[in-house]
Design an enzyme around this catalytic site. Structure first.
Site, PDB file in Angstrom:
ATOM      1  N   GLY A  30      31.272  48.791  37.401  1.00 16.47           N
ATOM      2  CA  GLY A  30      32.234  48.049  36.591  1.00 16.47           C
ATOM      3  C   GLY A  30      32.827  48.868  35.463  1.00 16.47           C
ATOM      4  O   GLY A  30      32.274  49.913  35.065  1.00 16.47           O
ATOM      5  N   ASN A  31      33.957  48.418  34.972  1.00 19.91           N
ATOM      6  CA  ASN A  31      34.577  49.068  33.813  1.00 19.91           C
ATOM      7  C   ASN A  31      35.552  48.113  33.137  1.00 19.91           C
ATOM      8  O   ASN A  31      36.056  47.179  33.756  1.00 19.91           O
ATOM      9  CB  ASN A  31      35.247  50.404  34.189  1.00 19.91           C
ATOM     10  N   SER A  78      35.589  57.092  36.166  1.00 19.14           N
ATOM     11  CA  SER A  78      36.544  57.627  37.141  1.00 19.14           C
ATOM     12  C   SER A  78      37.427  56.512  37.713  1.00 19.14           C
ATOM     13  O   SER A  78      38.512  56.767  38.213  1.00 19.14           O
ATOM     14  CB  SER A  78      35.784  58.333  38.260  1.00 19.14           C
ATOM     15  N   GLU A  79      36.948  55.265  37.613  1.00 20.88           N
ATOM     16  CA  GLU A  79      37.752  54.154  38.147  1.00 20.88           C
ATOM     17  C   GLU A  79      38.860  53.739  37.187  1.00 20.88           C
ATOM     18  O   GLU A  79      39.588  52.788  37.452  1.00 20.88           O
ATOM     19  CB  GLU A  79      36.844  52.969  38.478  1.00 20.88           C
ATOM     20  N   HIS A  98      37.038  45.263  35.635  1.00 20.06           N
ATOM     21  CA  HIS A  98      36.689  45.487  37.040  1.00 20.06           C
ATOM     22  C   HIS A  98      35.177  45.307  37.203  1.00 20.06           C
ATOM     23  O   HIS A  98      34.400  45.801  36.386  1.00 20.06           O
ATOM     24  CB  HIS A  98      37.106  46.891  37.476  1.00 20.06           C
ATOM     25  N   HIS A 100      31.865  44.008  40.379  1.00 19.34           N
ATOM     26  CA  HIS A 100      31.516  43.805  41.792  1.00 19.34           C
ATOM     27  C   HIS A 100      30.771  42.472  41.934  1.00 19.34           C
ATOM     28  O   HIS A 100      29.616  42.458  42.375  1.00 19.34           O
ATOM     29  CB  HIS A 100      30.620  44.932  42.302  1.00 19.34           C
ATOM     30  N   HIS A 161      34.770  46.451  48.217  1.00 22.48           N
ATOM     31  CA  HIS A 161      34.467  47.079  46.924  1.00 22.48           C
ATOM     32  C   HIS A 161      34.157  46.056  45.822  1.00 22.48           C
ATOM     33  O   HIS A 161      33.014  45.972  45.386  1.00 22.48           O
ATOM     34  CB  HIS A 161      35.652  47.985  46.555  1.00 22.48           C
TER      35      HIS A 161
HETATM   36 ZN    ZN Z   1      33.989  49.478  41.409  1.00 21.36          ZN
END
Ligand code: ZN
Length: 296
Positions: A30-31, A78-79, A98, A100, A161
């Protein structure tokens, strides 16, 4: 220690804690990011559990994802590429979350978009939640796959994803993530129970009109065409929602989910619908009975 944008840093810490507590992320998944200037983002760093972050951990990048400042050793996730695409395509967006979450990600793995008119509050707030095509996580490929969808949607599933939520501010984006997962949970339960009553197209139009009344800023109107459920929707101008036309009706029984695992379902037309497993069981039972009859 007082830091710049302290309250936004604290909000990111709090949202990370909620994502982790609710099981929307595992490990360092997550981010979260928020816009803090024309060319500046405050975002979660790479390789940390979202449940145990501190305000000082956050990093500042420009809108190309290049590190501007952060504590020693910290770099952006990186996302972040996926977030950059959302900010680029949607100038009205101020924050991106973001995660999951297991139920919405399950729909994303099954290739089933959350695009049925089922819950009024989802129709008025998010509209449909399509699935962006699979892209390898952390690559430009994934970022580009979300680009066509973010134009018309605040919430989307990422094939095999997770999920992505866009908002004007941090909590706006986070609450949308909660709504996506809650909607996935309710949809799954309804389908396991073997039926799903849909809002009619006419009711969806009524709800669309309410968006204006309540000042809900949806990124795009609902498409007038009742496209079939599951249709790929990269139309940047409107949201495809499956809602059959039924003049005078607010709810429409939908039998197209009868093939889902669950109890034998009887359609409104009186027709009995069986799953393959149920049909196989009936055939096996008939064969057993025939064999038993043959022995006597
Ligand atoms: Zn992800």
């Amino acid at each position: 220690m007082s830091t710049e944008h302290d309250s936004l840093r604290q909000d990111i810490v709090e949202i990370g804690r909620r994502l982790w507590t609710r099981g929307f992320v595992a490990s360092n998944d997550g981010n979260i990011s928020v816009k803090i200037g024309a060319d500046r983002l405050l975002c979660t760093p790479a390789s940390v559990s979202k449940g145990f972050m501190t305000a000082e951990m956050m990093v500042i990048t420009d809108l190309d994802g290049k590190l501007v400042s952060g504590a020693p050793g910290r770099k952006p996730s990186s996302e972040i590429q996926m977030h950059l695409v959302a900010y680029r395509e949607r100038p009205d967006v101020g924050a991106v979350v973001h995660a999951h979450p297991p139920l919405s990600t399950g729909f994303a793995v099954a290739g089933i978009p959350l695009d049925r008119a089922v819950l009024a509050e989802v129709v008025t707030t998010l509209g449909s939640i399509p699935i962006a095509e699979y892209g390898t996580p952390s690559t430009r490929e994934l970022a580009e796959s979300v680009a066509p969808y973010v134009k018309a949607h605040d919430g989307l599933l990422l094939a095999n994803h997770g999920a992505l939520a866009l908002g004007r501010d941090l909590f706006g984006a986070y609450y949308k993530m909660e709504t996506i997962e809650h909607f996935a949970k309710i949809s799954l339960v309804a389908r396991m129970l073997g039926r799903e009553h849909l809002l009619s197209r006419e009711e969806v139009e009524r709800l669309q009109a309410l968006r204006g009344t309540y000042g809900i800023a949806a990124p795009a109107p609902i498409c007038p065409d009742p496209s079939p459920a599951g249709a790929a929707n990269a139309d940047p101008s409107c949201q495809v929602i499956f809602a059959p036309s039924a003049p005078g009706e607010r709810l429409v029984p939908d039998t197209s989910v009868a093939s889902a695992p669950g109890p034998v379902s009887v359609g409104t037309d009186g027709e009995i619908r069986l799953t393959y497993a149920q049909l196989n069981e009936l055939i096996d039972e008939a064969v057993r009975q025939l064999a038993a009859t043959g022995r006597h």
